[in-house]
Design an enzyme around this catalytic site. Structure first.
Site, PDB file in Angstrom:
ATOM      1  N   ARG A  66      45.309  25.463 -58.872  1.00 37.05           N
ATOM      2  CA  ARG A  66      45.272  24.811 -60.196  1.00 37.05           C
ATOM      3  C   ARG A  66      44.832  25.726 -61.081  1.00 37.05           C
ATOM      4  NH1 ARG A  66      42.292  19.123 -62.271  1.00 37.05           N
ATOM      5  NH2 ARG A  66      42.889  19.675 -64.550  1.00 37.05           N
ATOM      6  N   ASN A  85      50.850  14.608 -59.043  1.00 40.30           N
ATOM      7  CA  ASN A  85      51.524  15.272 -59.909  1.00 40.30           C
ATOM      8  C   ASN A  85      52.345  16.350 -59.705  1.00 40.30           C
ATOM      9  OD1 ASN A  85      50.744  13.608 -62.378  1.00 40.30           O
ATOM     10  ND2 ASN A  85      48.648  14.552 -62.340  1.00 40.30           N
ATOM     11  N   CYS A 112      50.797   6.371 -62.813  1.00 37.55           N
ATOM     12  CA  CYS A 112      50.208   7.314 -63.811  1.00 37.55           C
ATOM     13  C   CYS A 112      49.008   6.262 -64.534  1.00 37.55           C
ATOM     14  CB  CYS A 112      50.797   7.828 -64.627  1.00 37.55           C
ATOM     15  SG  CYS A 112      50.088   9.154 -66.030  1.00 37.55           S
ATOM     16  N   HIS A 142      53.881  11.547 -68.379  1.00 34.00           N
ATOM     17  CA  HIS A 142      53.241  12.680 -69.212  1.00 34.00           C
ATOM     18  C   HIS A 142      53.955  13.136 -70.687  1.00 34.00           C
ATOM     19  CE1 HIS A 142      50.009  13.803 -66.324  1.00 34.00           C
ATOM     20  NE2 HIS A 142      50.045  12.423 -66.226  1.00 34.00           N
ATOM     21  N   TYR A 175      49.274  13.904 -73.932  1.00 36.90           N
ATOM     22  CA  TYR A 175      49.913  15.120 -73.251  1.00 36.90           C
ATOM     23  C   TYR A 175      51.091  15.679 -74.664  1.00 36.90           C
ATOM     24  CZ  TYR A 175      48.183  14.765 -68.658  1.00 36.90           C
ATOM     25  OH  TYR A 175      47.632  14.579 -67.538  1.00 36.90           O
TER      26      TYR A 175
END
Length: 421
Positions: free
Chosen positions: A90, A144, A164, A194, A244
């Site tokens: 990440r 995700n 989500c 998102h 988002y």
């Protein structure tokens, strides 16, 4: 009822376990299996999970294992919450795109594509093993990028629904602003994972009064501040975008901000270090307050609601989920995965009808859907050209010079996770 959590060693898991304990009448679990390849984390999280069940008087049994086949054998539902490559991956997803002047984020843009390429093959392998041992089990995907992962699962013929927490978080915020119970709020929630907008906020159900104009009129400043978007933009749109959308509506501003502070991955890694130290305390028997800052607010409630509905034990009749479009949004392919209100039951999720979508939103949705199709092809079949095409199609990239550089950096940073590379 047996429910398995793959990625059970996540620091998120006590939030999930707390929800299972509190809402046991909705989802009566007899055995909860936490599966994770990281035995050290799994032991810490599993110990706290058992203490939470004991504290709240839950009679169910919690087991832990590093063996996937053992974990899913006989499960009624399998919840996926894994992170291939961990926080280290990440950190990379949030860093190298910024070096090219693009948003560095773990679920969208170039970083989101990297995560999809790492994740889809692993998830499909897990799902195949679930189907071999227990073909009747539901797969609930919280991993995700949910839209791409759920599309991969559905195209492979798995019994899967994506989940989500954005919608349930907004439902709770709107309910608090309006001083009503959360259950009274029904969102006209439309988009892709998102990439969603609340086009109406209804009291009492799908046919209820739309109070979104009142909400924006009386609380627009608060909502805008939460989204970190200007109030006049919300007034112009007349809807509430998910947070988002700031990556799209204020891309350059976000890039400048991200370049001046530590990455979210670095913050989360430090938070996880502190959380795991807390979980090691044998006196701790409830989720710590710090966990609320980790993300995933109301995740447990959404997961319980969805699992209960799929397994025929109750749950809300209408829930926001990720599932096949199948004509719900006529400007998208039938096999696109959309995130909308759906009727959820033992046969799965059926999207509710959606009013015509503003071209301003529909155009962006169509562009990102095309990217997700190309991203899935890259994840399934590999190859530099497929990665390049996916990046070139993404609205947050778009220019060939960026796409060329990002393609090379994505492959270089993820080579150990890409069999074809």
């Amino acid at each position: 009822m047996k429910l398995t959590v793959v990625g059970g060693g996540s620091t998120y898991t006590p939030e999930l376990v707390d929800g299972f304990a509190r809402l046991r009448d909705t989802l009566p679990i007899e055995e909860l299996v936490l599966m994770d390849p990281a035995r050290d984390r799994l032991d810490l999280v599993g110990g706290l999970a058992r203490r939470i069940f004991t504290r709240q008087g839950h009679a169910g049994r919690i087991t832990t294992t590093t063996d996937l086949d053992e974990a899913v054998d006989g499960a009624d539902a399998v919840l996926l919450q894994l992170r291939v490559g961990g926080q280290a991956a990440r950190q990379q997803d949030e860093t190298w795109p910024l070096e090219c002047g693009c948003v560095g984020q773990e679920t969208t843009g170039a970083g989101g594509l990297a995560k999809a390429l790492r994740t889809v093959p692993v998830v499909l392998d897990i799902a195949d093993r679930v189907r071999r041992t227990n073909p009747g089990a539901w797969i609930i995907d919280f991993t995700n990028p949910v839209g791409i992962v759920t599309r991969a699962l559905l195209q492979a013929g798995h019994k899967a629904v994506g989940l989500c927490n954005v919608a349930i978080g907004l439902q709770r915020k709107f309910a608090a602003l309006l001083s009503v119970e959360a259950a009274a709020i029904h969102l006209d929630h439309v988009g892709l994972n998102h990439l969603t907008w609340e086009t109406a906020v209804r009291l009492g159900g799908p046919e209820g009064e739309d109070v979104l104009p009142k909400l924006l009129g009386e609380h627009g400043d608060t909502i805008a501040a939460d989204l970190r978007l200007p109030r006049p933009l919300l007034d112009t749109l007349g809807v509430v975008p998910s947070y988002y959308l700031r990556y799209y509506y204020a891309h350059d501003e976000v890039v400048r901000e991200l370049g001046t502070k530590p990455s979210r991955a670095a913050e989360v890694a430090e938070m996880e270090r502190r959380l795991l130290a807390m979980y090691a305390d044998p006196a701790l028997d409830e989720k710590p307050e710090l966990l609320a800052k980790r993300g995933g607010a109301f995740y447990s409630e959404a997961a319980v609601d969805l699992a209960a509905a799929l397994l025929g034990g109750g749950g809300s009749p209408y829930q926001v989920v990720n599932t096949y479009n199948r004509g719900t949004l006529p400007f998208l392919p039938d096999d696109a995965v959309i995130e909308v209100q759906a009727a959820v039951g033992a046969k799965g999720a059926t999207p509710l009808p959606v009013p015509p979508v503003d071209p301003l939103h529909a155009g962006l949705m169509a562009g990102v859907t095309a990217y997700e199709e190309l991203a899935l092809q890259a994840a399934l079949h590999g190859g530099r050209d497929r990665v390049f095409r996916a990046l070139l199609s993404h609205p947050l990239v778009g220019q060939y010079a960026y796409a060329e550089t990002l393609t090379d950096r994505l492959i270089a940073h993820n080579r150990e996770h890409l069999a074809w590379a």
